[in-house]
Scaffold this motif. Structure first.
Motif, mmCIF file in Angstrom:
data_model
loop_
_atom_site.group_PDB
_atom_site.id
_atom_site.type_symbol
_atom_site.label_atom_id
_atom_site.label_comp_id
_atom_site.label_asym_id
_atom_site.label_seq_id
_atom_site.Cartn_x
_atom_site.Cartn_y
_atom_site.Cartn_z
ATOM 1 N N SER A 171 9.015 23.149 -28.169
ATOM 2 C CA SER A 171 8.655 24.533 -28.478
ATOM 3 C C SER A 171 9.299 25.514 -27.499
ATOM 4 O O SER A 171 9.358 26.711 -27.764
ATOM 5 N N GLY A 172 9.802 24.995 -26.367
ATOM 6 C CA GLY A 172 10.466 25.878 -25.399
ATOM 7 C C GLY A 172 11.941 26.120 -25.690
ATOM 8 O O GLY A 172 12.572 26.967 -25.048
ATOM 9 N N ILE A 173 12.489 25.395 -26.664
ATOM 10 C CA ILE A 173 13.912 25.562 -26.985
ATOM 11 C C ILE A 173 14.184 27.000 -27.439
ATOM 12 O O ILE A 173 13.428 27.544 -28.232
ATOM 13 N N ILE A 180 14.850 18.580 -21.633
ATOM 14 C CA ILE A 180 15.202 17.837 -22.854
ATOM 15 C C ILE A 180 16.587 17.208 -22.724
ATOM 16 O O ILE A 180 16.790 16.029 -23.043
ATOM 17 N N VAL A 181 17.547 17.982 -22.220
ATOM 18 C CA VAL A 181 18.912 17.459 -22.053
ATOM 19 C C VAL A 181 18.901 16.259 -21.102
ATOM 20 O O VAL A 181 19.527 15.226 -21.379
ATOM 21 N N ALA A 182 18.147 16.380 -20.021
ATOM 22 C CA ALA A 182 18.065 15.277 -19.057
ATOM 23 C C ALA A 182 17.412 14.041 -19.671
ATOM 24 O O ALA A 182 17.890 12.918 -19.481
ATOM 25 N N GLN A 220 15.651 25.123 -32.889
ATOM 26 C CA GLN A 220 15.272 23.865 -32.229
ATOM 27 C C GLN A 220 16.083 22.706 -32.800
ATOM 28 O O GLN A 220 16.611 21.879 -32.054
ATOM 29 N N LEU A 221 16.195 22.676 -34.113
ATOM 30 C CA LEU A 221 16.937 21.606 -34.777
ATOM 31 C C LEU A 221 18.395 21.592 -34.315
ATOM 32 O O LEU A 221 18.946 20.541 -33.979
ATOM 33 N N ALA A 222 19.011 22.777 -34.270
ATOM 34 C CA ALA A 222 20.426 22.874 -33.876
ATOM 35 C C ALA A 222 20.621 22.404 -32.442
ATOM 36 O O ALA A 222 21.551 21.652 -32.133
ATOM 37 N N PHE A 223 19.731 22.844 -31.559
ATOM 38 C CA PHE A 223 19.831 22.449 -30.157
ATOM 39 C C PHE A 223 19.731 20.931 -30.011
ATOM 40 O O PHE A 223 20.518 20.310 -29.289
#
Ligand code: C2E
Ligand code: MG
Ligand code: MG
Ligand code: MG
Length: 278
Positions: A206-208, A218-220, A242-245
């Motif tokens: 939800s923070g994206i 998330i990336v980590a 969010q989906l794209a990220f």
């Protein structure tokens, strides 16, 4: 230990829907009757492969069809079921419903799909858990490769959990760590634990596009999981951003309202049949 378990009990409570003392008592009394009268049902939420958009799994989520109060969500009664120990028969009931549904779909000519089932810490405290679970699948004639078992970090990271997890994996079940990152995520444990998948918790998703720190975490997580050969599913995906990220950062699987809310089996069925022809 008691303190720690006390914290777990209230982990699910959303303050906005925390039942009052009277409701809690009513739920306690109602749960046993609910088991006898088959008032529990299971809704299913689709899990999608991010790259292709294909349906690749379902998560089974319990619902209580209360004769007076209507459909009661799990946050209202699972903590109480854990406290009273009724989570043991309730948990087996859920698995049994899921197995029966999976076999019914297979008999109808629908190709089998993996279904994820949530297990409580109390279930894992049983020494014969693997046998019990396997027994339920055998009774229904379902291959364990179609069942994924979801456990939370606290459950997974208890030292004595490894043998049970190993045994279940040897029997063909896959194991996912639910709500990943919200509890005590020791990277050391992640290295040793026999698991297949982590589920990135909705609180990060939800923070994206709103919070750089959530994005960095998330990336980590995706990088670590990738290096450890773990599959990652993001839960609670609601927006295109969010989906794209998640796609851009190679998150393999997606679950959330953006695709579908949890729904009764008969509403899921058309999606499964569609997968047959596409
Ligand atoms: P969980 O296993 O983390 O399940 C995901 C929860 O997030 C589900 O709530 C689901 O409806 C919700 N969700 C999914 N996508 C979205 C989204 O895009 N946005 C939002 N806002 N929410 C989303 P649900 O069904 O109310 O279940 C709550 C929790 O109750 C589950 O969290 C799980 O911990 C527990 N639970 C559910 N079924 C069982 C069960 O059979 N056994 C046990 N032990 N626990 C269960
Ligand atoms: Mg879950
Ligand atoms: Mg979760
Ligand atoms: Mg959750």
């Amino acid at each position: 230990r008691a303190k720690e378990e006390g914290k777990n009990l209230f982990r699910f409570y959303d303050p906005a829907m925390n039942p009052n003392a009277e409701e809690t008592m009513e739920i306690k009394l109602g749960l046993r009757r609910a088991l006898e009268k088959n008032e529990f049902t299971v809704h299913y939420q689709p899990q999608i492969e991010a790259r292709t958009g294909k349906l690749i799994g379902l998560e089974a989520l319990i619902r209580w069809e209360h004769p007076v109060r209507g459909l009661i969500p799990p946050n209202h009664f699972i903590p109480i079921a854990e406290e009273t120990g009724l989570i043991l028969p309730i948990g087996e009931k859920v698995l049994s419903i899921v197995c029966a549904q999976s076999i019914a779909w297979q008999r109808a000519g629908i190709p089998p799909i993996r279904i994820a089932v949530n297990l409580s810490a109390r279930q894992f405290a049983q020494e014969d858990l693997a046998e019990r679970i396997n027994g339920i699948l055998e009774r229904h004639g379902l291959d364990p490769k179609y069942i994924e078992l979801e456990i939370t970090e606290n459950t997974a990271m208890k030292d004595d959990m490894q043998p049970a997890l190993n045994e279940l994996r040897e029997r063909g079940f896959t194991i996912a760590i639910d709500d990943f990152g919200t509890q005590y995520s020791s990277l050391n444990y992640l290295k040793r634990l026999p698991v297949d998948k982590i589920k990135i918790d909705r609180s990060f998703v939800s923070g994206i596009a709103r919070d750089r720190k959530d994005e960095a975490i998330i990336v980590a997580m995706l990088q670590i999981a990738n290096r450890l050969n773990l599959t990652v599913i993001a839960e609670g995906v609601e927006t295109n951003e969010q989906l794209a990220f998640l796609r851009d950062n190679n998150c393999q699987e997606i679950q959330g309202f953006i695709f579908s809310k949890p729904q009764p089996a008969e509403r899921i069925e058309p999606l499964l049949t569609k997968a047959l022809i596409s």
